[in-house]
Design an enzyme around this catalytic site. Sequence first.
Site, PDB file in Angstrom:
ATOM      1  N   LYS A 163       0.923  -1.201  -0.113  1.00 10.70           N
ATOM      2  CA  LYS A 163       0.008  -0.189   0.018  1.00 10.70           C
ATOM      3  C   LYS A 163       0.897   1.176  -0.009  1.00 10.70           C
ATOM      4  O   LYS A 163       1.985   1.204   0.810  1.00 10.70           O
ATOM      5  CB  LYS A 163      -0.859  -0.157   1.338  1.00 10.70           C
ATOM      6  CG  LYS A 163      -1.741  -1.159   1.477  1.00 10.70           C
ATOM      7  CD  LYS A 163      -3.042  -1.115   0.361  1.00 10.70           C
ATOM      8  CE  LYS A 163      -4.008  -2.349   0.417  1.00 10.70           C
ATOM      9  NZ  LYS A 163      -5.097  -2.261  -0.713  1.00 10.70           N
ATOM     10  N   ASP A 188      -0.424  -0.394  -4.490  1.00  8.35           N
ATOM     11  CA  ASP A 188      -1.672   0.274  -4.510  1.00  8.35           C
ATOM     12  C   ASP A 188      -1.920   1.295  -3.838  1.00  8.35           C
ATOM     13  O   ASP A 188      -1.566   1.446  -2.486  1.00  8.35           O
ATOM     14  CB  ASP A 188      -2.597  -0.984  -3.620  1.00  8.35           C
ATOM     15  CG  ASP A 188      -3.791  -0.835  -3.995  1.00  8.35           C
ATOM     16  OD1 ASP A 188      -4.411   0.128  -4.528  1.00  8.35           O
ATOM     17  OD2 ASP A 188      -4.501  -1.650  -3.328  1.00  8.35           O
ATOM     18  N   GLU A 212      -1.794   0.525  -8.555  1.00  6.59           N
ATOM     19  CA  GLU A 212      -3.114   0.147  -8.540  1.00  6.59           C
ATOM     20  C   GLU A 212      -3.964   1.685  -8.051  1.00  6.59           C
ATOM     21  O   GLU A 212      -3.505   2.124  -6.997  1.00  6.59           O
ATOM     22  CB  GLU A 212      -3.379  -1.094  -7.743  1.00  6.59           C
ATOM     23  CG  GLU A 212      -4.957  -1.267  -7.596  1.00  6.59           C
ATOM     24  CD  GLU A 212      -4.858  -2.656  -6.681  1.00  6.59           C
ATOM     25  OE1 GLU A 212      -4.012  -3.257  -6.435  1.00  6.59           O
ATOM     26  OE2 GLU A 212      -5.994  -2.816  -6.353  1.00  6.59           O
ATOM     27  N   ASP A 237      -8.882  -0.749  -9.628  1.00  2.05           N
ATOM     28  CA  ASP A 237      -9.505  -1.664  -8.694  1.00  2.05           C
ATOM     29  C   ASP A 237     -10.996  -1.064  -8.356  1.00  2.05           C
ATOM     30  O   ASP A 237     -12.094  -1.178  -9.058  1.00  2.05           O
ATOM     31  CB  ASP A 237      -8.754  -1.837  -7.549  1.00  2.05           C
ATOM     32  CG  ASP A 237      -9.155  -2.526  -6.173  1.00  2.05           C
ATOM     33  OD1 ASP A 237     -10.336  -2.720  -6.447  1.00  2.05           O
ATOM     34  OD2 ASP A 237      -8.684  -2.432  -5.110  1.00  2.05           O
ATOM     35  N   LYS A 261     -12.484  -8.190  -8.516  1.00  2.00           N
ATOM     36  CA  LYS A 261     -12.698  -8.801  -7.405  1.00  2.00           C
ATOM     37  C   LYS A 261     -14.241  -9.182  -7.519  1.00  2.00           C
ATOM     38  O   LYS A 261     -15.067  -8.293  -7.861  1.00  2.00           O
ATOM     39  CB  LYS A 261     -12.565  -7.626  -6.113  1.00  2.00           C
ATOM     40  CG  LYS A 261     -11.159  -7.536  -6.026  1.00  2.00           C
ATOM     41  CD  LYS A 261     -11.075  -6.380  -4.668  1.00  2.00           C
ATOM     42  CE  LYS A 261      -9.697  -6.180  -4.457  1.00  2.00           C
ATOM     43  NZ  LYS A 261      -9.674  -4.914  -3.526  1.00  2.00           N
TER      44      LYS A 261
HETATM   45 MG   LIG Z   1      -6.622  -2.264  -4.397  1.00  2.00          MG
END
Ligand SMILES: [Mg+2]
Length: 366
Positions: A163, A188, A212, A237, A261
């Site tokens: 992250k 991300d 991301e 995402d 997802k």
């Molecule tokens: Mg993500």
Amino acid sequence: MKITNMQLNLVEMDLKTPFVTSLGSVTTRQGIIVAVHDESGQKGYGEAVAFSAPWYTEETVDTCLYMIKEHLAPLILNQTFTHPHEVFSVMASVRKNPMAKASIDMAVWDLYAKLLQKPLYEVIGGTRKEVLAGIAAGAATIEGLIDQIKIAAEDGYRRIKVKIAPGKDADRILAIRESFPDIAILADANSSYSGDPKALLELDGLGLQMIEQPLGQDDLVDHAALQQNLSTPICLDESIHSLDAAKSAIALKSCQIINIKIGRVGGLTEAIRIHDLCQQHGIGVWCGGMLEFGVSRAHNIALATLEGFSIPGDISSSARYWHQDITTPDVKVKNGKVMPFQGEGIGVSINEKRLKEVTIHLEVIK
Ligand SMILES: [Mg+2]
């Protein structure tokens, strides 16, 4: 298939280690395990993967519970369906709420595959004999991150997702690169660069596999402009909540990769459609994780057997997050790969004793 009742177990479990992102930190994970029962007594399982607070998308565990109970279950119960696609279409009369819908869609796919007495991955046309697995590392400090990645690398993971947020990203990535020269690093941002997209240009020379969701959820136009100036591929995402959103992102050239997802896009039905669309347009896909329990984890593995999933996903071993999961057998990653479950449906069974232990609220809807 005629679904005669639905059982919702609201479960709560502590993560082995807290998971930190630019938007929030997760120490205790709640989720909803959805079981659909048909006339013959067969059961299918899905999972609502929303978090307890709306930091990732607008849905929460509580909104999912409410939507399933009050609006979605009444559309499904005691109706006869021949294919999971029909269930997805029926639920389209309710606006948005993809994670609530996905939990039912997943359960119906599991049930459908079990009625066909086949593994789910085979039913959806999966061809990969091994699913590529990566891991998401989330820690507050660089030292904490390095420790998490060290363990993951020893376990054979080949892709690490970290992250990032403005101000502390380049240092983190450089420190990881120094300790692990060969590992693929995915960064991300969870939209944290919306106010300062130029700061991302600093990351362009660091050899990242992708960045991301750097900008806002609805910022497809700004993502397109940013991608023109970045040689690192942008992966979306949060922006991709439906097939239509994927079509827009592809038409605008907002990304080169999409993280699919199942929960975020409203179910396996829509996830497969997005995969197929990406295949047609040469967009890379991988399967994202939600710090989920074993039900959703098994669905992810089935999805990631589709041909287009050539980038390792967030499909990690159950033991990475949980002391004991609610399903058996555990997911086990070996050398960055997972074998798809060969049993009927999602191929894992519910450990009823464990499910009971971690259930904090139960609803049976008829
Ligand atoms: Mg993500």
